[in-house]
Every structure is written in structure tokens, then in C-alpha cells.
Design a protein around this motif. Sequence first.
Motif, PDB file in Angstrom:
ATOM      1  N   LEU A 196      -2.113  21.224 -16.407  1.00 27.53           N
ATOM      2  CA  LEU A 196      -3.004  21.564 -15.350  1.00 27.53           C
ATOM      3  C   LEU A 196      -3.006  20.731 -13.976  1.00 27.53           C
ATOM      4  N   PHE A 197      -2.667  19.367 -14.268  1.00 30.84           N
ATOM      5  CA  PHE A 197      -2.660  18.349 -13.134  1.00 30.84           C
ATOM      6  C   PHE A 197      -1.375  17.922 -12.957  1.00 30.84           C
ATOM      7  N   ASN A 198      -1.097  17.782 -11.710  1.00 27.22           N
ATOM      8  CA  ASN A 198      -0.080  17.053 -11.067  1.00 27.22           C
ATOM      9  C   ASN A 198      -0.162  15.373 -11.040  1.00 27.22           C
ATOM     10  N   GLU A 199       0.854  14.698 -10.476  1.00 24.76           N
ATOM     11  CA  GLU A 199       0.735  13.231 -10.507  1.00 24.76           C
ATOM     12  C   GLU A 199      -0.352  12.797  -9.599  1.00 24.76           C
ATOM     13  N   LYS A 200      -0.572  13.253  -8.399  1.00 25.30           N
ATOM     14  CA  LYS A 200      -1.649  12.978  -7.611  1.00 25.30           C
ATOM     15  C   LYS A 200      -2.895  13.286  -7.994  1.00 25.30           C
ATOM     16  N   GLN A 201      -3.098  14.398  -8.762  1.00 24.70           N
ATOM     17  CA  GLN A 201      -4.529  14.890  -9.253  1.00 24.70           C
ATOM     18  C   GLN A 201      -4.780  13.887 -10.328  1.00 24.70           C
ATOM     19  N   TYR A 202      -3.622  13.324 -11.172  1.00 24.60           N
ATOM     20  CA  TYR A 202      -3.899  12.483 -12.315  1.00 24.60           C
ATOM     21  C   TYR A 202      -4.530  11.461 -11.607  1.00 24.60           C
TER      22      TYR A 202
ATOM     23  N   ASP B 140       0.876  -1.250  -0.030  1.00 27.13           N
ATOM     24  CA  ASP B 140      -0.062  -0.023  -0.084  1.00 27.13           C
ATOM     25  C   ASP B 140       0.905   1.266  -0.016  1.00 27.13           C
ATOM     26  N   ASN B 141       1.955   1.134   0.132  1.00 21.76           N
ATOM     27  CA  ASN B 141       2.823   2.068   0.213  1.00 21.76           C
ATOM     28  C   ASN B 141       3.582   2.571  -1.123  1.00 21.76           C
ATOM     29  N   PHE B 142       3.227   1.926  -2.019  1.00 22.14           N
ATOM     30  CA  PHE B 142       4.091   2.202  -3.565  1.00 22.14           C
ATOM     31  C   PHE B 142       2.880   2.602  -4.406  1.00 22.14           C
ATOM     32  N   ILE B 143       3.137   3.494  -5.461  1.00 22.51           N
ATOM     33  CA  ILE B 143       2.002   3.618  -6.428  1.00 22.51           C
ATOM     34  C   ILE B 143       2.317   2.797  -7.591  1.00 22.51           C
TER      35      ILE B 143
END
Length: 214
Positions: free
Chosen positions: A177-183, A90-93
Motif C-alpha cells: 500500500l505504501f512506498n518508501e516516502k510514505q513509509y 540533510d541530503n541523505f536518507i
Amino acid sequence: AIILFKAISGNMNWDAIKMMRHYVLAPPSWPALAAATYLFTGYINWSIFNRDFTINMKKQRLWLIPIVGLITLSTSFFIPIGYHGTSGVDNFIYIWVSTADSMRLEFGFIERVLYIFLLLYFSVTMLFISITWHVGSELFKSVLTRKLNPLMQRCPQRSLLIITLIPLLMAEVTARLFNEKQYLVLASSWFQLRLPVEIMLVITVCYLGRRRTS
């Protein structure tokens, strides 16, 4: 085959994999279910590719497809758990990138398995993009109005260029417009919207198909 063999024969924590049997009866969350079912969305591509298949499907060994798919899906799910644990995953994307980076080929010409995995991952990604864009462009051309159909037939290269530039422009705008988290949040919302829309699509196609045959 090299990656799977190295992963299974490596330092896997089999106790962590055995612990997953406690979650068999646990109902999944809606975002997890929506994301997991995306694995089976490839059947929509048959709406375009089915007209190009001329082989006799009865003579092909189609029974190998679910077996190979089940093995691939099982290893893709259990191997990261065996390396990082039930809580560590759960700690890795990008969990498989981290998993491949933890493997080594001591006597190979490439010591780190990560390089082999990234090459494979990049190849599969480019193949997926090519198929998705081709199916999307064909579906887009099929729903155009009759006034634009003669224009596309006269200038197929220009029409294909326009269809290609639209997603490229959207990708460039969203990247600014978006960063990685928003993606990731946007992708999760898209997965949750896709599942009910896809179910409605299948029901509609089945209804129209039966109505046409009757």
C-alpha cells in the motif's frame, strides 16, 4: 572498532563538527525530539527480561554502559557530519550507508568499508527484530482474556504462530500500500505518537507500583 578508527583517521572535516556547538542552545523540533528519544526505549524490554536475570547486578561493571553508549552515540552523530558537512547530511536518507561507502581500506582484504558496515548493520537489525518480536509476543499473551489463556497453554506453538503471522501479514499489506516516502512519513508520525504514550505508560506503571507497595 575498525569502522570508528577508519572514520576518525580518515578525511573528516573537523571544522564542520566544531560548528555544531552553535546549535547547542537551539531547541529541537518535535519530530526530531520524538525520533531521538527512541534510542532509550530499550528499557521497556526489561518488563519481560527482568524476570530472567539472576546475576548479582551490584558486582557487574554497569558504569561502563553509559560510557560506551555515550561514545557510540557521539560517534554516530558526529562522524556523518564530519564527512558530509552540516548541510550535506540533510541530503541523505540512510546517512550512515553513504558515510561508510565513502571510506576505503587500502590495504585490507575488503577495500570498501561499506561491506563491513552492512554486515554489522544487518546483524544488529536482526537482533533488534528478534528482541522486539519476543517482547511484543510476551506482552500480547499477557493481556489476553482468561478464556484464551487455557487455549494458549494447550497449544503454545499454534498461539506463537498466530502472534508471528499477524505482524508478517501487516508488513506485507503495508508494503503493497505504501512506498518508501510514505513509509518515512508514517514512521515519523509513529515516533511523535510514541513519545507521549510512552511517558504516560511510565507514569502509570510508577503509580501502580507505588499503590501496590503501599
